[in-house]
Motif scaffolding. Sequence first.
Motif, PDB file in Angstrom:
ATOM      1  N   HIS A 145       0.796  -1.226   0.000  1.00  0.00           N
ATOM      2  CA  HIS A 145       0.000   0.000   0.000  1.00  0.00           C
ATOM      3  C   HIS A 145       0.831   1.279   0.000  1.00  0.00           C
ATOM      4  N   CYS A 146       2.154   1.160   0.015  1.00  0.00           N
ATOM      5  CA  CYS A 146       2.985   2.363  -0.061  1.00  0.00           C
ATOM      6  C   CYS A 146       4.355   1.971  -0.571  1.00  0.00           C
ATOM      7  N   THR A 147       5.171   2.972  -0.848  1.00  0.00           N
ATOM      8  CA  THR A 147       6.523   2.726  -1.350  1.00  0.00           C
ATOM      9  C   THR A 147       7.582   3.316  -0.429  1.00  0.00           C
ATOM     10  N   SER A 148       7.197   3.620   0.817  1.00  0.00           N
ATOM     11  CA  SER A 148       8.142   4.264   1.724  1.00  0.00           C
ATOM     12  C   SER A 148       9.227   3.318   2.202  1.00  0.00           C
ATOM     13  N   GLY A 149       8.969   2.008   2.194  1.00  0.00           N
ATOM     14  CA  GLY A 149       9.968   1.036   2.608  1.00  0.00           C
ATOM     15  C   GLY A 149      10.133   0.991   4.115  1.00  0.00           C
ATOM     16  N   GLY A 150      10.885  -0.018   4.559  1.00  0.00           N
ATOM     17  CA  GLY A 150      11.191  -0.125   5.984  1.00  0.00           C
ATOM     18  C   GLY A 150      10.138  -0.838   6.800  1.00  0.00           C
ATOM     19  N   HIS A 151       9.008  -1.188   6.186  1.00  0.00           N
ATOM     20  CA  HIS A 151       7.990  -1.922   6.931  1.00  0.00           C
ATOM     21  C   HIS A 151       7.264  -2.856   5.967  1.00  0.00           C
ATOM     22  N   GLY A 152       6.477  -3.749   6.524  1.00  0.00           N
ATOM     23  CA  GLY A 152       5.785  -4.731   5.715  1.00  0.00           C
ATOM     24  C   GLY A 152       6.395  -6.111   5.894  1.00  0.00           C
ATOM     25  N   LYS A 153       5.907  -7.059   5.107  1.00  0.00           N
ATOM     26  CA  LYS A 153       6.376  -8.435   5.223  1.00  0.00           C
ATOM     27  C   LYS A 153       7.850  -8.546   4.824  1.00  0.00           C
ATOM     28  N   PRO A 154       8.635  -9.314   5.585  1.00  0.00           N
ATOM     29  CA  PRO A 154      10.017  -9.534   5.162  1.00  0.00           C
ATOM     30  C   PRO A 154      10.063 -10.481   3.980  1.00  0.00           C
ATOM     31  N   VAL A 155      10.913 -10.191   3.026  1.00  0.00           N
ATOM     32  CA  VAL A 155      11.075 -11.057   1.868  1.00  0.00           C
ATOM     33  C   VAL A 155      12.561 -11.251   1.602  1.00  0.00           C
ATOM     34  N   LEU A 156      12.877 -12.370   0.973  1.00  0.00           N
ATOM     35  CA  LEU A 156      14.232 -12.666   0.520  1.00  0.00           C
ATOM     36  C   LEU A 156      14.222 -12.631  -1.003  1.00  0.00           C
ATOM     37  N   PRO A 157      14.709 -11.553  -1.621  1.00  0.00           N
ATOM     38  CA  PRO A 157      14.616 -11.428  -3.082  1.00  0.00           C
ATOM     39  C   PRO A 157      15.290 -12.564  -3.839  1.00  0.00           C
ATOM     40  N   ASP A 158      16.284 -13.214  -3.239  1.00  0.00           N
ATOM     41  CA  ASP A 158      17.035 -14.251  -3.945  1.00  0.00           C
ATOM     42  C   ASP A 158      16.603 -15.660  -3.565  1.00  0.00           C
ATOM     43  N   SER A 159      15.408 -15.804  -2.976  1.00  0.00           N
ATOM     44  CA  SER A 159      14.973 -17.124  -2.530  1.00  0.00           C
ATOM     45  C   SER A 159      13.459 -17.260  -2.680  1.00  0.00           C
ATOM     46  N   PRO A 160      12.962 -18.469  -2.967  1.00  0.00           N
ATOM     47  CA  PRO A 160      11.514 -18.697  -3.036  1.00  0.00           C
ATOM     48  C   PRO A 160      10.881 -18.904  -1.663  1.00  0.00           C
ATOM     49  N   LEU A 161      11.658 -18.766  -0.608  1.00  0.00           N
ATOM     50  CA  LEU A 161      11.147 -18.960   0.747  1.00  0.00           C
ATOM     51  C   LEU A 161      10.242 -17.792   1.129  1.00  0.00           C
ATOM     52  N   HIS A 162       9.037 -18.095   1.627  1.00  0.00           N
ATOM     53  CA  HIS A 162       8.099 -17.078   2.093  1.00  0.00           C
ATOM     54  C   HIS A 162       8.184 -16.973   3.611  1.00  0.00           C
ATOM     55  N   LEU A 163       8.063 -15.740   4.135  1.00  0.00           N
ATOM     56  CA  LEU A 163       8.339 -15.482   5.542  1.00  0.00           C
ATOM     57  C   LEU A 163       7.242 -14.645   6.178  1.00  0.00           C
ATOM     58  N   SER A 164       7.084 -14.800   7.496  1.00  0.00           N
ATOM     59  CA  SER A 164       6.209 -13.937   8.278  1.00  0.00           C
ATOM     60  C   SER A 164       6.639 -14.026   9.729  1.00  0.00           C
ATOM     61  N   LEU A 165       6.409 -12.964  10.494  1.00  0.00           N
ATOM     62  CA  LEU A 165       6.735 -13.007  11.914  1.00  0.00           C
ATOM     63  C   LEU A 165       5.716 -12.213  12.714  1.00  0.00           C
ATOM     64  N   SER A 166       5.643 -12.536  14.008  1.00  0.00           N
ATOM     65  CA  SER A 166       4.691 -11.890  14.907  1.00  0.00           C
ATOM     66  C   SER A 166       5.223 -12.039  16.324  1.00  0.00           C
ATOM     67  N   HIS A 167       4.736 -11.198  17.240  1.00  0.00           N
ATOM     68  CA  HIS A 167       5.108 -11.355  18.642  1.00  0.00           C
ATOM     69  C   HIS A 167       4.019 -10.784  19.534  1.00  0.00           C
ATOM     70  N   ALA A 168       3.913 -11.360  20.713  1.00  0.00           N
ATOM     71  CA  ALA A 168       2.948 -10.904  21.720  1.00  0.00           C
ATOM     72  C   ALA A 168       3.463 -11.330  23.085  1.00  0.00           C
ATOM     73  N   GLY A 169       3.331 -10.453  24.080  1.00  0.00           N
ATOM     74  CA  GLY A 169       3.878 -10.766  25.394  1.00  0.00           C
ATOM     75  C   GLY A 169       5.360 -11.040  25.267  1.00  0.00           C
ATOM     76  N   ASP A 170       5.816 -12.193  25.745  1.00  0.00           N
ATOM     77  CA  ASP A 170       7.220 -12.553  25.582  1.00  0.00           C
ATOM     78  C   ASP A 170       7.392 -13.691  24.581  1.00  0.00           C
ATOM     79  N   THR A 171       6.412 -13.842  23.679  1.00  0.00           N
ATOM     80  CA  THR A 171       6.434 -14.911  22.690  1.00  0.00           C
ATOM     81  C   THR A 171       6.618 -14.343  21.290  1.00  0.00           C
ATOM     82  N   VAL A 172       7.503 -14.950  20.537  1.00  0.00           N
ATOM     83  CA  VAL A 172       7.759 -14.569  19.152  1.00  0.00           C
ATOM     84  C   VAL A 172       7.446 -15.763  18.265  1.00  0.00           C
ATOM     85  N   ALA A 173       6.788 -15.513  17.141  1.00  0.00           N
ATOM     86  CA  ALA A 173       6.484 -16.576  16.179  1.00  0.00           C
ATOM     87  C   ALA A 173       7.035 -16.194  14.813  1.00  0.00           C
TER      88      ALA A 173
END
Length: 232
Positions: free
Chosen positions: A63-91
């Motif tokens: 939704h924007c081109t400002s960069g620095g936020h959004g889903k992490p991607v690896l341009p040189d890999s087909p691996l898809h990524l996502s992350l989240s955290h709540a309390g002291d738990t990271v996923a």
Amino acid sequence: MRSSAAPALLKLLDAGERARYEAFLRDEPRGLYLTAHALLRELVGAELDRDPAEPAFSAVCRHCTSGGHGKPVLPDSPLHLSLSHAGDTVAVALTYAGPVGVDVEQVGRVGDPPLAVLSAEERAAYDRLPAGERARGFIRYWARKEAVLKATGDGLSVDPALLTVSAPDEPAALLAWAERAQPHLPVRLYDVPAPGDCLAAVAVLGDECRVVRHEVAYDGDGVLRRPRRAGD
């Protein structure tokens, strides 16, 4: 995580990640950011057999081109990524199956739940829950919706009430998406066990896949125990 415990993890981050880490004003969000991004690098490094500090991630926002936020991607890999955290738990979720979104939420962390994010069908099912089960039921709804919106890349630019997911006591599924066609790829939605009072969900766009859950421990010494690849 205290800053004094962080040097070993900070060494994994690139310059942009370290700058964002330093920009946090409070220890709790700073520590969660560091843990999430260090864990992401550990997992990707283990999967791709690279040094965890090597991958060059970029962030993509639809939704924007400002960069620095959004889903992490690896341009040189087909691996898809996502992350989240709540309390002291990271996923962290990673897969080759298709775009992925993961969300982890802590039950009871906020006061009255924002019920406006529920669709009419979800609200009716929520109202039928015993009073003692409603807080957990709402978080189950929310984690599932967030996972789907992360996978599609829409995020909260889409009103979560437009999505209808299955009732909290039923297997996770996206049932409807009002006012627009659902993503052209099937949405596969799964609940994932989470520690403590957290609930988590993961969504994948594409073929059905098997969700494999791994726990990575942090011993308080600034070092995450390196995760193993699933085949190890």
